[in-house]
Enzyme design. Structure first.
Site, mmCIF file in Angstrom:
data_model
loop_
_atom_site.group_PDB
_atom_site.id
_atom_site.type_symbol
_atom_site.label_atom_id
_atom_site.label_comp_id
_atom_site.label_asym_id
_atom_site.label_seq_id
_atom_site.Cartn_x
_atom_site.Cartn_y
_atom_site.Cartn_z
ATOM 1 C CG ASN A 10 3.857 4.987 13.773
ATOM 2 O OD1 ASN A 10 3.369 5.359 14.837
ATOM 3 N ND2 ASN A 10 3.214 4.185 12.930
ATOM 4 C CE LYS A 12 4.028 0.831 13.914
ATOM 5 N NZ LYS A 12 3.948 -0.380 13.137
ATOM 6 C CG HIS A 97 -0.253 2.992 10.592
ATOM 7 N ND1 HIS A 97 -0.396 1.670 10.952
ATOM 8 C CD2 HIS A 97 1.066 3.185 10.388
ATOM 9 C CE1 HIS A 97 0.804 1.106 10.964
ATOM 10 N NE2 HIS A 97 1.701 1.999 10.625
ATOM 11 C CD GLU A 99 0.369 -1.039 13.288
ATOM 12 O OE1 GLU A 99 0.435 -0.091 14.080
ATOM 13 O OE2 GLU A 99 1.382 -1.601 12.822
ATOM 14 C CD GLU A 169 3.901 2.821 7.008
ATOM 15 O OE1 GLU A 169 5.003 2.855 7.576
ATOM 16 O OE2 GLU A 169 2.824 2.800 7.623
ATOM 17 N N GLY A 175 6.512 -4.256 10.496
ATOM 18 C CA GLY A 175 6.766 -4.998 11.733
ATOM 19 C C GLY A 175 7.141 -6.448 11.516
ATOM 20 C CB SER A 215 10.977 -4.020 7.968
ATOM 21 O OG SER A 215 9.941 -4.771 8.595
#
Ligand code: PGA
Length: 255
Positions: A10, A12, A97, A99, A169, A175, A215
């Site tokens: 991903n 991003k 996702h 985010e 996730e 992150g 991560s």
């Protein structure tokens, strides 16, 4: 039941079309032939056409978008449709996702519309779910994940589940450099599979691929992929370097 692992990068909001040329030149040198895992590159909308062109009809590697509109066409400024993604050769669409959920207010009902639009266009959703640290520590892990799965997968049939990948996730691991322990990830993914069993039955639950994301690095991929309910990864930071992403893929192949 044996499930073919699926390992997705991903990117991003990173990797311009020019940078994708350099990245894929290196990465595709390693992965030209079919391997026992599916590899996916999740690029931004503007980078997708270049990535799809460079990857071509590769037996190991395919391309994912990171979002999509659920609307077919029309006056939706700034949005991208399923037909547009299809036209440039996209195979998978990452949906929901964390985010997108936290920064852009996407809720399960919108994500559900996107899941249906993706399937209707012949592409495969990678549906992301995950809890915040507060939710986990507050004893809400199971209720949050159940709600996300039920809401995002509403009116999806057992047959359609063959084209859906789930990405678990934990938000606190994305992150942050903090990975869920392999035991935490395994326990949670086993629970996710039990929810799929309730919704779609044992055969579907046993066949659905559930990725872990948060991560993932070359150093922890081997242990994570060894867990029975972890069927691959969705990788952010460590997938920005083609060598480290190739190492994660290799761990998936070895695992
Ligand atoms: P990370 O991101 O690997 O950088 O934690 C994973 C993701 O957000 O999909």
């Amino acid at each position: 039941m044996s499930r073919k692992p699926i390992i997705a990068a991903n990117w991003k909001m990173n990797v311009t079309p020019s940078e994708a040329v350099t990245y894929l030149d290196s990465f595709l040198g390693t992965f030209k032939e079919a391997v026992p895992v599916d590899i996916v590159i999740g690029a931004s909308f503007v980078t997708l056409p270049k990535a799809a062109e460079l990857i071509g009809p590769n037996p190991a590697v395919s391309v994912a978008a990171q979002n999509m509109s659920h609307e077919a066409s029309g006056a939706f400024t700034g949005e991208t449709s399923a037909a547009m993604l299809n036209d440039v050769g996209v195979d998978y669409v990452i949906l929901g996702h964390s985010e997108r959920r936290s920064l852009y207010g996407e809720c399960d009902s919108v994500i559900n519309k996107k899941v249906h639009a993706t399937l209707a266009a012949g592409m495969k959703p990678i549906l992301c779910i995950g809890e915040s640290l507060e939710e986990r520590e507050g004893g809400k892990l199971e209720s949050v994940l159940s709600e996300q799965l039920e809401g995002s997968l509403a009116d999806v049939s057992a047959e359609q589940m063959a084209d859906i990948v789930i990405a678990y996730e934990p938000v606190w691991a994305i992150g942050t450099g903090v990975t869920a322990t392999s035991e935490q990830a395994q326990d949670t993914q086993k629970f996710v599979r039990s929810v799929l069993e309730k919704l779609f039955g044992g055969d579907v639950a046993g066949a659905t691929r559930i990725q872990y994301g948060g991560s993932v690095k070359p150093g922890n991929a081997g242990e994570l992929i060894g867990q029975p309910d972890i069927d691959g990864f969705l990788v952010g930071g460590a997938a920005l370097d083609p060598t480290s992403f190739a190492e994660i893929v290799s761990a998936g192949i070895a695992g």
